[in-house]
Design a protein around this motif. Sequence first.
Motif, short mmCIF file in Angstrom:
data_model
loop_
_atom_site.label_atom_id
_atom_site.label_comp_id
_atom_site.label_asym_id
_atom_site.label_seq_id
_atom_site.Cartn_x
_atom_site.Cartn_y
_atom_site.Cartn_z
N GLU A 61 -14.20 -30.05 -31.85
CA GLU A 61 -15.55 -29.67 -31.45
C GLU A 61 -15.53 -28.45 -30.53
OE1 GLU A 61 -19.52 -29.51 -31.31
OE2 GLU A 61 -18.57 -31.11 -32.45
N SER A 62 -14.49 -28.32 -29.71
CA SER A 62 -14.42 -27.18 -28.80
C SER A 62 -14.20 -25.86 -29.53
CB SER A 62 -13.34 -27.40 -27.74
OG SER A 62 -12.06 -27.37 -28.32
N THR A 79 -12.62 -34.09 -33.52
CA THR A 79 -12.23 -34.61 -32.22
C THR A 79 -12.81 -33.68 -31.15
OG1 THR A 79 -10.23 -33.28 -32.17
CG2 THR A 79 -10.05 -35.49 -33.17
N GLU A 80 -12.58 -34.00 -29.90
CA GLU A 80 -13.00 -33.09 -28.83
C GLU A 80 -12.32 -31.73 -29.01
OE1 GLU A 80 -12.84 -32.69 -23.96
OE2 GLU A 80 -12.32 -34.61 -24.88
#
Length: 152
Positions: free
Chosen positions: A87-88, A83-84
Motif C-alpha cells: 500500500e505504501s 500489505t502495508e
Amino acid sequence: MRRTALGAAPCPVARSLDQIGDRWSLLIIRDALDGVRRFNEFQKHLGLARNILSSRLAKLVSHGILRLQPASDGSAYQEYVLTEKGESLRLVLNALHQWGGDFLFTLDEEPPPLVKKSTGERVARLEMTLPSGRVLHPSEVTVLRPESATGS
C-alpha cells in the motif's frame, strides 16, 4: 541472460527495483491499489499471459508486497491483497503518474488527474520540501553517500 540480484546493493533504488522493478509488477500493484484482487481480474485488466502473471504475483507475495487470503465473498477462490508495504507504494506510483502526465502526453491530451477518493478533489503535486516547508527543485537534492557522511 540471468538477472543480477540487487537485494543487497548499497542503494535503496537498486534494492527497490530488485522487488518491483519490472513494468508488469508495477502495473499489478497499480491495479491492486485500484481494488483488483483476483488472478482472473488482473489477467483481464492487464492482458498478461497466465504464466507471467503467476510469476509476478508469486514474486510480489514472496517480497511481502501482496498477501494471499481467502476470497471475501466466501467462495473457494483466493484474493491478492496489498500489505502495508504494498500500500505504501501508492506514493511511488503517484509520483510516476505525475511524471508521466508532465512528460508523456501531447498538448492535446489531458492526463487523468489524481483526486481524493471520497470527494473528487484534485490532489496537490508531489514535491520535495525541507522541514521548513520550502519547496526544492529536484536539482537541489542528492543522496548522502556513506563515504560523504564520514568526510572521506
